[in-house]
Design an enzyme around this catalytic site. Sequence first.
Site, PDB file in Angstrom:
ATOM      1  N   ASN A 189       0.716  -1.132   0.153  1.00 52.06           N
ATOM      2  CA  ASN A 189      -0.087  -0.090  -0.014  1.00 52.06           C
ATOM      3  C   ASN A 189       0.791   1.271  -0.120  1.00 52.06           C
ATOM      4  O   ASN A 189       1.595   1.711   1.073  1.00 52.06           O
ATOM      5  CB  ASN A 189      -0.832   0.015   1.106  1.00 52.06           C
ATOM      6  N   TRP A 190       0.923   1.995  -1.218  1.00 48.24           N
ATOM      7  CA  TRP A 190       1.774   3.118  -1.287  1.00 48.24           C
ATOM      8  C   TRP A 190       1.258   4.312  -0.718  1.00 48.24           C
ATOM      9  O   TRP A 190       2.027   5.106  -0.548  1.00 48.24           O
ATOM     10  CB  TRP A 190       2.258   3.224  -2.806  1.00 48.24           C
ATOM     11  N   LYS A 191       0.065   4.272  -0.202  1.00 44.92           N
ATOM     12  CA  LYS A 191      -0.663   5.767   0.136  1.00 44.92           C
ATOM     13  C   LYS A 191      -0.206   6.606  -0.977  1.00 44.92           C
ATOM     14  O   LYS A 191      -0.409   6.669  -2.076  1.00 44.92           O
ATOM     15  CB  LYS A 191      -0.163   5.859   1.487  1.00 44.92           C
TER      16      LYS A 191
ATOM     17  N   HIS B 173      -9.257   1.639   5.568  1.00 44.72           N
ATOM     18  CA  HIS B 173      -8.142   1.752   6.154  1.00 44.72           C
ATOM     19  C   HIS B 173      -7.903   2.835   7.253  1.00 44.72           C
ATOM     20  O   HIS B 173      -8.744   3.709   7.333  1.00 44.72           O
ATOM     21  CB  HIS B 173      -6.927   2.183   5.069  1.00 44.72           C
TER      22      HIS B 173
ATOM     23  N   GLU C 111      -6.316   5.141   8.286  1.00 48.06           N
ATOM     24  CA  GLU C 111      -6.152   6.606   7.760  1.00 48.06           C
ATOM     25  C   GLU C 111      -7.525   7.225   7.103  1.00 48.06           C
ATOM     26  O   GLU C 111      -7.566   8.339   7.102  1.00 48.06           O
ATOM     27  CB  GLU C 111      -4.948   6.751   6.663  1.00 48.06           C
TER      28      GLU C 111
ATOM     29  N   GLU D 163      -5.280  -4.727  10.941  1.00 43.24           N
ATOM     30  CA  GLU D 163      -4.109  -3.707  11.207  1.00 43.24           C
ATOM     31  C   GLU D 163      -4.073  -3.059  12.649  1.00 43.24           C
ATOM     32  O   GLU D 163      -4.928  -2.176  12.784  1.00 43.24           O
ATOM     33  CB  GLU D 163      -4.125  -2.790  10.081  1.00 43.24           C
TER      34      GLU D 163
ATOM     35  N   GLY E 116       2.941   2.325  10.416  1.00 36.28           N
ATOM     36  CA  GLY E 116       3.747   3.170  10.197  1.00 36.28           C
ATOM     37  C   GLY E 116       4.981   3.874  11.476  1.00 36.28           C
ATOM     38  O   GLY E 116       5.538   4.435  11.383  1.00 36.28           O
TER      39      GLY E 116
ATOM     40  N   SER F  26       3.779  -2.349   9.921  1.00 36.07           N
ATOM     41  CA  SER F  26       5.297  -2.530  10.097  1.00 36.07           C
ATOM     42  C   SER F  26       5.713  -3.799   9.688  1.00 36.07           C
ATOM     43  O   SER F  26       6.504  -4.320  10.367  1.00 36.07           O
ATOM     44  CB  SER F  26       5.636  -1.982  11.603  1.00 36.07           C
TER      45      SER F  26
ATOM     46  N   GLY G  96       3.277  -1.448   4.139  1.00 35.53           N
ATOM     47  CA  GLY G  96       3.205  -0.072   4.065  1.00 35.53           C
ATOM     48  C   GLY G  96       4.597   0.418   3.672  1.00 35.53           C
ATOM     49  O   GLY G  96       4.929   0.286   2.394  1.00 35.53           O
TER      50      GLY G  96
END
Length: 250
Positions: free
Chosen positions: A9-11, A95, A97, A168, A174, A214, A235
């Site tokens: 997942n590149w965000k 997600h 975020e 998650e 992160g 992570s 991530g």
Amino acid sequence: MRIPIVAGNWKMHKTVDEAVVFVNEIKDQLPPADQLQTALAAPTLCLMPMKQAAVGSPLKLMAENCYYKDAGAYTGETSPYALYQAGIHHVILGHSERRNYFHEDDALINKKVAAALRNGLCPIVCCDDTMGRRVADDDKVHWVVARILADLQGLSPANIRKVTIAYEPNWAIGSGQSADPNQAAEGCYLIRQTISDMYGDAVANDVRILYGGSVTPDNVTAMMNQQDIDGVLVGADSLDARTFLEIVNH
């Protein structure tokens, strides 16, 4: 049989040119899709150039989000219908975020999951531990039951089989601090048991459940060896081609 999956997942990272370079660096070094599925979720702007670069490889591409309407006056949103028509058949929903920064709740995520499935997309539905509570007497994670019930409400058994769940822990995303493999396995086990309670063992045994938070080359094997963990959602370590390949080919 549940085929394991490693998904990056590149965000909101990488330009179109950088994304295409990345695909070209990894596409010939991926395992066969019948052994392990490899996927990348990238910003919408990058998806079509990446898809063209990935032709002939086992790499799957995923959207990072979509809306619950197929079309309309929804400035800035991404249509699930348009994604499918463009050949992007997977999408991440819920997600942490999206939940935290954009205030998405379970009711909205449930609408998005239904819209994705209606349009032929296979959603990866993320569950974090924002609602988490550990009970002193048995030290079990009880929050996940309510969250899964809400996010998957109203889906048929056939559609549930098309959904992948990603566990998650909010504190691990992160942070560089991954959950212990046993903690990760506990969360994934409770998710599978919840699906079993909702739809029966046969359906629950077909649903893939991932761990995210992570994930690194150093811990991926321990995670993937857990009985109820069918893969990982990566991530930061999916942003470097060499590191991502280490995880894929663990």
